[in-house]
Design an enzyme around this catalytic site. Structure first.
Site, PDB file in Angstrom:
ATOM      1  N   ASP A 194      -3.349   7.426   4.456  1.00 34.38           N
ATOM      2  CA  ASP A 194      -2.920   6.052   4.750  1.00 34.38           C
ATOM      3  C   ASP A 194      -3.600   5.571   6.033  1.00 34.38           C
ATOM      4  O   ASP A 194      -3.978   6.374   6.884  1.00 34.38           O
ATOM      5  CB  ASP A 194      -1.396   6.034   4.921  1.00 34.38           C
ATOM      6  CG  ASP A 194      -0.835   4.615   4.942  1.00 34.38           C
ATOM      7  OD1 ASP A 194      -1.548   3.684   4.532  1.00 34.38           O
ATOM      8  OD2 ASP A 194       0.322   4.456   5.366  1.00 34.38           O
ATOM      9  N   GLU A 195      -3.748   4.257   6.179  1.00 31.25           N
ATOM     10  CA  GLU A 195      -4.349   3.643   7.385  1.00 31.25           C
ATOM     11  C   GLU A 195      -5.708   4.284   7.706  1.00 31.25           C
ATOM     12  O   GLU A 195      -5.993   4.636   8.848  1.00 31.25           O
ATOM     13  CB  GLU A 195      -3.397   3.790   8.598  1.00 31.25           C
ATOM     14  CG  GLU A 195      -2.009   3.219   8.388  1.00 31.25           C
ATOM     15  CD  GLU A 195      -1.980   1.693   8.398  1.00 31.25           C
ATOM     16  OE1 GLU A 195      -3.059   1.066   8.420  1.00 31.25           O
ATOM     17  OE2 GLU A 195      -0.872   1.122   8.376  1.00 31.25           O
ATOM     18  N   GLN A 200      -7.565  -4.729   9.784  1.00 34.23           N
ATOM     19  CA  GLN A 200      -6.466  -4.314  10.661  1.00 34.23           C
ATOM     20  C   GLN A 200      -6.847  -3.116  11.527  1.00 34.23           C
ATOM     21  O   GLN A 200      -5.975  -2.392  12.006  1.00 34.23           O
ATOM     22  CB  GLN A 200      -5.223  -3.993   9.834  1.00 34.23           C
ATOM     23  CG  GLN A 200      -4.651  -5.196   9.102  1.00 34.23           C
ATOM     24  CD  GLN A 200      -3.321  -4.896   8.459  1.00 34.23           C
ATOM     25  OE1 GLN A 200      -2.287  -4.782   9.116  1.00 34.23           O
ATOM     26  NE2 GLN A 200      -3.325  -4.752   7.145  1.00 34.23           N
ATOM     27  N   ARG A 217       2.158 -10.653  10.571  1.00 37.71           N
ATOM     28  CA  ARG A 217       3.501 -10.068  10.719  1.00 37.71           C
ATOM     29  C   ARG A 217       4.559 -11.064  10.255  1.00 37.71           C
ATOM     30  O   ARG A 217       5.693 -10.688   9.969  1.00 37.71           O
ATOM     31  CB  ARG A 217       3.814  -9.708  12.184  1.00 37.71           C
ATOM     32  CG  ARG A 217       2.944  -8.665  12.859  1.00 37.71           C
ATOM     33  CD  ARG A 217       2.715  -7.444  12.051  1.00 37.71           C
ATOM     34  NE  ARG A 217       1.471  -7.557  11.280  1.00 37.71           N
ATOM     35  CZ  ARG A 217       1.153  -6.796  10.247  1.00 37.71           C
ATOM     36  NH1 ARG A 217       1.988  -5.883   9.827  1.00 37.71           N
ATOM     37  NH2 ARG A 217       0.014  -6.955   9.616  1.00 37.71           N
ATOM     38  N   LYS A 262       0.817  -1.218   0.000  1.00 41.18           N
ATOM     39  CA  LYS A 262       0.000   0.000   0.000  1.00 41.18           C
ATOM     40  C   LYS A 262       0.853   1.272   0.000  1.00 41.18           C
ATOM     41  O   LYS A 262       0.512   2.250  -0.669  1.00 41.18           O
ATOM     42  CB  LYS A 262      -0.959   0.004   1.193  1.00 41.18           C
ATOM     43  CG  LYS A 262      -0.293   0.079   2.553  1.00 41.18           C
ATOM     44  CD  LYS A 262      -1.312   0.030   3.666  1.00 41.18           C
ATOM     45  CE  LYS A 262      -0.648   0.062   5.027  1.00 41.18           C
ATOM     46  NZ  LYS A 262       0.120   1.269   5.286  1.00 41.18           N
ATOM     47  N   THR A 263       1.960   1.268   0.755  1.00 41.04           N
ATOM     48  CA  THR A 263       2.806   2.471   0.801  1.00 41.04           C
ATOM     49  C   THR A 263       3.378   2.767  -0.577  1.00 41.04           C
ATOM     50  O   THR A 263       3.477   3.920  -0.991  1.00 41.04           O
ATOM     51  CB  THR A 263       3.936   2.295   1.823  1.00 41.04           C
ATOM     52  OG1 THR A 263       3.368   1.967   3.092  1.00 41.04           O
ATOM     53  CG2 THR A 263       4.753   3.563   1.961  1.00 41.04           C
TER      54      THR A 263
END
Length: 677
Positions: free
Chosen positions: A214-215, A245, A608, A29-30
């Site tokens: 973002d997020e 998330q 993770r 995504k980044t």
């Protein structure tokens, strides 16, 4: 852009309507955000200074800006706005402080300062302490939901809520009197400003020609309102998020903001990023099956082309001590077998208290480790003291800072004197510092007390004047001179428990002054700016708030952290410990909607892991002074059982080969320890 997958490329190029990029864990995504910024500048002729990208941590903002700059090779990237929500809010308040009724040198109160103000207000109003239990948290919640003191009072259900709402109103008035804002105000005040001043809103909408967030699942009501105001009816924005998330409901995050976008922007384009670039397929299959038990507005399924990977391991342990020893033993064996490094391993847990036994077991085996979210640099008393001096110098209305340092070091200004000074200041509606400068205070204090208070006030006035004329390297000299003048090193030596402790605390103060020096040098080298003390103090206060849990891992250490702290990170090998009912899921969240958030926490922990995932639980755990039986977490049962290797179930026996391998690994670790000097 040629290396992007089809979905990523679609997300980058879509600019005609608002876009929601539903980005699963590890889906890049980044990269999509940074490539989109470059695309807007290169292909869509949007000026860099008209592009705003928002995230939630300084670390993320820093990394994003670095990646965009590298991508563009400094071509047309000057003026790009990449920051946290709170930094943007601070920037808006700095530019529009007059419309909000503030003076330019406003202070930002941290949680400790806010708590002190609330305690003073409670004392003045003689309120029952039980009524106010958790009131600071509630006020923060009201602000995050964009609820004013008046609305909170109208919505109060009982006398306790009424008392809290009234205190909320008094607290806001006190902040304004101090010419101060708190952390939540950095979002709330810009929203209020834009609601009440259409011309100012229009000005900022013209600045923000394209917005990226973002997020997005972590936004609260106030942040959502700010986003809506900035993008206006044009709706030129892309938000990236993942409802699976969303793990911050306890601090006001509303994953339903993703759904609100669809109703507020009917032309919203939904783009799903489902290809994972982090984990093996067995890890992803487990994560997908677990999270499928939650209700979903948007369906998605992660997949990877990185192969099936190892089976997921589940290890039953007799108790929490054996759990810690077993996890450390597993790390030793795995390192011996695969020649990995300590930094390849992470131990994740639901609560901070679970770290203690892990630390002990790692220390006993001489394995270095780092705990994320440990004591912040700014939490040390000596740093709070020096920062309070600097805060007061740049904002003399900061009564919280005044009260902290008026007797640090001791000036023999007693509690009775301070109470009289505060009463006088309140009656005159002025700050404590201003009260020291007024003639009227002479009729309130005794000659001896008056002399001490006026001497301190004059000393402070001298510092204010000196700081006002200082810039660049002169600021560092001023700070060092101030510390020397108050003989702070001597004060530390007199009050420390040992000379070693004193030296450590003095070292922290030296680090603070060196940091100030670095800020000044960097500003001069990069922008040709001679920074003033005011901007440095504001910067450091915000860093304190934003970066308590953002430590950089530069050494070869095993990482220990909570599941909340692990979000956004990845490790080759992950141990998820304490997989028990009432621990994960936590006993306070055994019912909906809390249970769904606990499941999302477990999902974050699983995703993770890149190569291996090991989950452990204790059959018994010591609680309330006695050993209590524990049940394995329901989340283990919700995983696909055919890809679990579950050790500890009846009939499962460790082979002789595995026992021999473990023994050899421990012997190797012991030998390496003995070789060390």
């Amino acid at each position: 852009m040629h290396s992007l997958n089809d979905r990523q490329r679609e997300a980058v190029k879509h600019i005609d309507t608002p876009a929601l990029v539903l980005a699963g864990a590890g889906s890049g995504k980044t990269r999509v955000i940074t490539e989109k910024i470059a695309y807007l500048i290169r292909q869509c002729e949007v000026k860099a200074h008209n592009i705003y990208a928002l995230t939630f941590t300084n670390k993320s903002a820093r990394e994003m800006k670095e990646r965009v700059t590298k991508l563009l090779k400094d071509e047309n990237s000057k003026g790009l706005n990449v920051s946290t929500f709170h930094n943007l809010g601070l920037n808006i308040i700095r530019q529009e402080y007059q419309a909000l009724g503030y003076k330019p040198s406003f202070s930002i109160m941290d949680a400790a300062d806010s708590g002190q103000i609330l305690k003073e207000l409670m004392f003045k109003q003689a309120l029952d302490p039980e009524v106010l239990d958790g009131v600071q948290w509630q006020i923060s919640g009201w602000k995050n939901q964009h609820i004013s003191p008046q609305t909170a009072l109208e919505q109060a259900q009982d006398a306790q809520e009424q008392a809290r709402a009234l205190l909320y109103g008094a607290y806001q008035k006190q902040l304004k009197a101090y010419n101060a804002v708190d952390f939540d105000d950095l979002i709330g005040l810009p929203v209020k400003l834009f609601s009440e001043h259409p011309a100012i809103l229009d000005k900022w909408q013209n600045k923000v020609r394209y917005l990226l967030v973002d997020e997005y699942q972590d936004t609260n009501a106030a942040q959502y309102a700010l986003v809506k105001q900035l993008v206006g009816i044009r709706g030129r924005f892309t938000v990236v998020g993942d409802d699976d998330q969303s793990i911050y409901a306890w601090r006001g995050a509303q994953p339903e903001n993703l759904a609100l976008l669809q109703s507020d922007y009917p032309a919203l384009k939904l783009i799903k990023l489902e290809q994972n670039y982090r984990s093996s397929n067995r890890i992803l299959k487990s994560a997908n099956q677990l999270i499928a038990n939650n209700p979903h507005l948007f369906e998605k399924a992660l997949w990877s082309d990185m192969g099936e990977g190892d089976l997921l391991r589940v290890i039953a342990c007799a108790n929490e001590n054996q759990e810690a020893e077993r996890v450390v033993s597993e790390i030793i064996v795995h390192k011996f077998k695969h020649r990995t490094k300590n930094k390849d391993y992470a131990i994740l847990y639901r609560g901070n208290h679970q770290a203690r036994l892990m630390e002990r077991a790692l220390r006993e085996q001489n394995i270095p480790y780092v705990i994320s979210g440990g004591k912040s640099f700014f939490d040390h008393a000596e740093i709070k003291d020096v920062m309070s001096y600097l805060k007061l110098v740049v904002n003399p209305d900061d009564d919280a800072a005044f009260l902290r340092i008026v007797n640090t070091p001791r000036r023999e200004i007693g509690a009775g004197t301070l109470e009289k000074l505060a009463t006088y200041a309140t009656g005159r509606d002025i700050s404590l510092f201003d009260a020291t400068q007024e003639f009227g205070i002479t009729s309130v204090l005794s000659d001896k007390a008056l002399s001490r208070v006026q001497h301190f006030g004059q000393q402070l006035l001298n510092w204010i004047q000196a700081a006002d004329h200082a810039s660049g390297e002169e600021v560092t000299a001023f700070v060092r001179q101030l510390i020397e003048t108050i003989e702070y090193d001597n004060w530390i030596h007199e009050n420390a428990s040992s000379p070693k402790t004193a030296e450590k605390r003095i070292g922290n103060v030296r680090d603070l002054t060196l940091w100030i020096e670095r800020i000044i040098k960097k500003a001069l080298e990069e922008d040709g700016e001679d920074k003033k003390l005011k901007s440095i103090v504001t910067h450091m206060t915000l860093m304190d708030m934003m970066e308590r849990n953002e430590s950089e891992k530069e050494h070869d250490m095993v990482s220990l952290m909570t599941l909340h702290a692990s979000k956004g990170l990845e490790f080759p090998h992950v141990f998820l410990i304490g997989m028990e009912e009432e621990l994960l899921p936590h006993k306070q969240n055994m019912e909906s909607p809390g249970l769904e958030e606990e499941r999302r926490l477990a999902y974050v922990g699983i995703t993770r892991a890149q190569k291996t995932l090991t989950m452990t639980y204790a059959s018994k755990r010591r609680k309330y002074g006695e050993d209590m039986s524990c049940d394995p977490s329901r989340f283990i049962e919700e995983l696909p059982q055919e890809i679990l290797k579950w050790e500890g179930k009846p009939g499962v026996v460790i082979s002789k080969e595995e026992q021999l391998e473990t023994g050899n690994a421990h012997l190797s670790n012991l030998k390496s320890m003995l070789k060390k000097p």
